[in-house]
Design an enzyme around this catalytic site. Structure first.
Site, short mmCIF file in Angstrom:
data_model
loop_
_atom_site.label_atom_id
_atom_site.label_comp_id
_atom_site.label_asym_id
_atom_site.label_seq_id
_atom_site.Cartn_x
_atom_site.Cartn_y
_atom_site.Cartn_z
N HIS A 217 58.07 -2.24 -12.10
CA HIS A 217 56.88 -2.68 -12.82
C HIS A 217 57.17 -3.03 -14.27
CE1 HIS A 217 55.90 0.38 -9.72
NE2 HIS A 217 55.09 -0.58 -9.32
N CYS B 273 61.18 -6.21 -11.95
CA CYS B 273 61.21 -7.45 -11.18
C CYS B 273 61.41 -8.62 -12.13
CB CYS B 273 59.89 -7.62 -10.42
SG CYS B 273 59.75 -9.22 -9.59
N HIS C 96 47.47 0.12 -14.96
CA HIS C 96 48.59 -0.17 -14.07
C HIS C 96 49.88 -0.23 -14.89
CE1 HIS C 96 51.21 -2.35 -11.29
NE2 HIS C 96 50.39 -1.96 -10.33
N GLU D 119 52.54 -2.00 -14.69
CA GLU D 119 52.97 -3.35 -15.06
C GLU D 119 52.20 -3.85 -16.28
OE1 GLU D 119 52.78 -7.94 -13.56
OE2 GLU D 119 52.87 -6.41 -12.00
N SER E 190 48.96 -2.18 -6.07
CA SER E 190 47.98 -3.21 -6.44
C SER E 190 47.92 -4.32 -5.41
CB SER E 190 48.34 -3.79 -7.82
OG SER E 190 47.47 -4.85 -8.16
N ASN E 191 49.07 -4.85 -5.02
CA ASN E 191 49.05 -5.99 -4.10
C ASN E 191 48.54 -5.61 -2.72
OD1 ASN E 191 51.55 -6.10 -2.00
ND2 ASN E 191 52.17 -4.99 -3.83
N SER F 5 55.55 -3.68 -1.12
CA SER F 5 56.40 -2.51 -1.30
C SER F 5 56.48 -1.63 -0.06
CB SER F 5 55.90 -1.68 -2.50
OG SER F 5 54.51 -1.46 -2.40
#
Length: 316
Positions: free
Chosen positions: A74, A96, A124, A126, A226-227, A269
């Protein structure tokens, strides 16, 4: 009961790279290896790495001198990075590369004195890391989550303003926020291509196709992913029953009772073994052979740092 599999689903290149960094570090240096925050947001992955000697921490102060430290996929703020540099630590960065791209956009805006707006979810990791790339005291960095946030926002200079996005957002929701930004601040500048990553976009397209056929959609992913949450929300918006599950044990029999078609996907993930276990459980409940749908082919690979490029089988 028919079982359909979304395509693509599961691991993305950034997650593959992050996990490989931790695995290779364990193989080369041995346990313990310290990882700031969960390397990816998946309970199965984190528990597996913990069993092999990874220690997940939130504060750099928790890491002893001389240890190996890995930043999660993140990303981290410049303050965290600088704190790690000030310590006697060997640091590897599993951020990433697509998150790093957003970090660079923020850093450039900071150097230019442009105020920046990040579209993302408060709290979050990220978002915390991306916000932490901005350091210009003459400018400003702002976080918005919705069009309402945009209309309430006041900036210092609308003439020098840019926006970025978290990489794991809903494509549809983000489009609405960007539209609001462009109306509220006509001279705002954004990236040539929005910052939502290819894997997030592809998996949302795939779950949309899945939900067109399935009555129930099961999304394999952890609650803090999140995704994965965005995938379940998208299926629900299409009027389907959708459930976010960590593994097959979370499936409730009544979800699929008298259902003719169930769809399965997985967040970026979530490892494929969890999908296989979900399919096996659905087959116990009367499902047939799992049928993968057609979808975008993904062949992106992100290399691990050269110091960690090793065949683990040779180390073992």
């Amino acid at each position: 009961m028919q079982i359909l599999l979304a395509n693509p689903r599961g691991f993305c290149a950034g997650v593959d790279r992050a996990i490989s960094i931790v695995e290779n570090a364990l193989a080369i240096y041995g346990a313990p290896i310290y990882v700031r925050h969960e390397v990816v947001h998946n309970r199965y992955v984190v528990d597996s790495l913990r069993e092999r000697g990874a220690i997940f921490i939130e504060q750099i102060s928790e890491v002893p001198d001389g240890a190996i430290l890995i930043f999660s996929a993140h990303g981290v703020s410049q303050a965290v990075r600088n704190e790690a540099k000030s310590r006697d630590l060997t640091v590897f960065d599993a951020t990433c590369p697509l998150v790093t791209k957003v970090h660079m956009e923020v850093a450039r805006a900071s150097r230019r004195g442009e105020e920046s707006i990040l579209i993302g979810h408060a709290g979050h990791p990220e978002v915390e890391g991306t916000m932490g790339q901005y350091s210009n005291p003459e400018g400003g960095m702002y976080l918005v989550e919705s069009p309402d946030d945009v209309w309430k926002l006041t900036v210092k200079n609308e003439e020098k303003l840019s926006f970025m996005t978290q990489t794991t957002l809903s494509v549809d929701d983000t489009s609405d926020v960007i539209d609001a930004l462009r109306k509220r601040f006509p001279k705002i500048v954004g990236p040539r291509k929005d910052d939502i990553c290819y894997a997030t976009t592809n998996r949302q397209e795939a779950v949309r196709a899945l939900a067109e056929q399935a009555e129930v959609v099961l999304v394999v992913g952890s609650k803090n992913s999140s995704n994965s949450n965005r995938l379940a929300e998208l299926a629900q918006r299409m009027g389907k029953s959708a459930f976010l599950i960590d593994d097959a044990k979370d499936i409730q029999e009544e979800w699929v009772k008298e259902v003719k078609c169930v769809g399965v996907t997985a967040g970026a993930s979530a490892p494929d073994i969890l999908v296989q276990n979900v399919v096996a459980r659905l087959q116990q409940l009367g499902g047939g052979e799992a049928i993968p749908l057609e979808g975008r082919e993904e062949n992106i690979v992100f290399e691990v740092p050269k110091e960690l490029r090793v065949d683990i089988r040779e180390v073992d």
